[in-house]
Design an enzyme around this catalytic site. Sequence first.
Site, PDB file in Angstrom:
ATOM      1  N   HIS A  25       1.071  -1.163  -0.262  1.00  0.00           N
ATOM      2  CA  HIS A  25       0.304  -0.018  -0.021  1.00  0.00           C
ATOM      3  C   HIS A  25       0.584   1.250  -0.026  1.00  0.00           C
ATOM      4  CE1 HIS A  25      -3.474   2.296   1.911  1.00  0.00           C
ATOM      5  NE2 HIS A  25      -3.068   2.387   1.112  1.00  0.00           N
ATOM      6  N   GLU A 208     -11.384   3.359   6.474  1.00  0.00           N
ATOM      7  CA  GLU A 208     -10.111   4.256   6.829  1.00  0.00           C
ATOM      8  C   GLU A 208     -11.259   5.414   7.622  1.00  0.00           C
ATOM      9  OE1 GLU A 208      -8.019   6.626   3.526  1.00  0.00           O
ATOM     10  OE2 GLU A 208      -6.159   7.218   4.043  1.00  0.00           O
ATOM     11  N   ASP A 287       1.149   7.116   1.701  1.00  0.00           N
ATOM     12  CA  ASP A 287       2.041   8.763   1.502  1.00  0.00           C
ATOM     13  C   ASP A 287       3.294   9.533   2.258  1.00  0.00           C
ATOM     14  OD1 ASP A 287      -0.205   9.278  -0.759  1.00  0.00           O
ATOM     15  OD2 ASP A 287      -1.153   8.457   0.850  1.00  0.00           O
TER      16      ASP A 287
HETATM   17  N1  ADE Z   1      -4.331   8.570  -1.951  1.00  0.00           N
HETATM   18  C1  ADE Z   1      -3.505   9.022  -1.232  1.00  0.00           C
HETATM   19  N2  ADE Z   1      -3.420   8.098  -0.391  1.00  0.00           N
HETATM   20  C2  ADE Z   1      -4.982   7.849  -0.288  1.00  0.00           C
HETATM   21  C3  ADE Z   1      -5.630   7.814   0.668  1.00  0.00           C
HETATM   22  N3  ADE Z   1      -4.762   7.283   2.466  1.00  0.00           N
HETATM   23  N4  ADE Z   1      -6.983   7.567   1.039  1.00  0.00           N
HETATM   24  C4  ADE Z   1      -7.535   7.530   0.115  1.00  0.00           C
HETATM   25  N5  ADE Z   1      -6.583   8.202  -0.943  1.00  0.00           N
HETATM   26  C5  ADE Z   1      -5.438   8.013  -1.197  1.00  0.00           C
HETATM   27 ZN    ZN Z   2      -3.927   4.663   0.565  1.00  0.00          ZN
END
Ligand code: ADE
Ligand code: ZN
Length: 346
Positions: A25, A208, A287
């Site tokens: 991820h 999330e 990220d």
């Molecule tokens: N795009 C990049 N990071 C993300 C995340 N944590 N949740 C949803 N979309 C994303």
């Molecule tokens: Zn993500």
Amino acid sequence: MFKVPTVAADRLPALLRRMPKAELHIHIEGSLEPELIFALAHRNGLSLPYADVAALKRAYAFSNLQSFLDIYYAGASVLITEQDFYDMARAYFVKAAQDRVLHAELFFDPQTHTARGVPMRTIVSGLHRACVDARAELGVSALLIMCFLRHLSEEAAFATLEEALPFRDQIVGIGLDSGELGNPPEKFAKVFARCRQLGFRLVAHAGEEGPPAYVWTALDELKVERIDHGVQSTHDAALMQRLARDRIALTVCPLSNLKLCVFPDLARHTLGQLLDAGIVATVNSDDPAYFGGYLNSNFTETFAALGLKAAQAYTLARNSFEASFIEPAAKQAYIRQLDECFETFR
Ligand code: ADE
Ligand code: ZN
């Protein structure tokens, strides 16, 4: 079954750093470091609404997912040429190799680039070339997963799928990302059904920020094999049982959850609870350029905060290979390397 050695607390960070692992991820656009954003803007003759790297970094203070996404899409707008996509992915692979990532599955968001006039071929060619070189030069195997932006329409996702079909053999799977609340998985049921027919592996971000109901519909209506994040599942006992029973992997991203205020601090993260429930959890960076750390920082900081031990490190690393989209023989070879590493700590 492999007998995991007991490892003293002071040697655990070294084990976490040294153990072979897979990353499942990682949004490759989320690996764009501020310095590279400025370098690419300069190379492409673009100006940014920030005076310098320090000013851009000061903007990295997020209150929720959307506050991050606004800056993330702005950062990705410096990507124009095939070489830009290559350089971004190459920088990630160099860091991944340092973190003993043996295999990585990279998300990319074509719609944020094609909307600016960047051809799909430019995006996929640059990323694919970086994947080929990562294997040959860094010993990291890699696969690409194309994500649909869920704040856009299903029609737009269908159009993106069409554009990607000439590159079908360079894309292993399809994902779903961007703003979750108000954009449930079932909005994309038809396009995911088509992707399934085409033989793509399927994943989706769910749970999330969104409710457990989104995890259920990702499983039952999109028929995904893995759930990205899924941390809200702990609020639904029946869902926890379903995830464990069907061995649905969760790609958990602790530092992301911390920076996007999903948990108030790492000590309150539910990674340990997910493992105790027998769920196939993995640790990932999401990220890393925006959230303060690559994969090994996610491991070491979360283990320190939660008091997790070597047995959980082994489970998480093994899960990462088992839940990956590589061939069974390659999985077994990676797991043998994992066992050998743990042996050296006995
Ligand atoms: N795009 C990049 N990071 C993300 C995340 N944590 N949740 C949803 N979309 C994303
Ligand atoms: Zn993500």
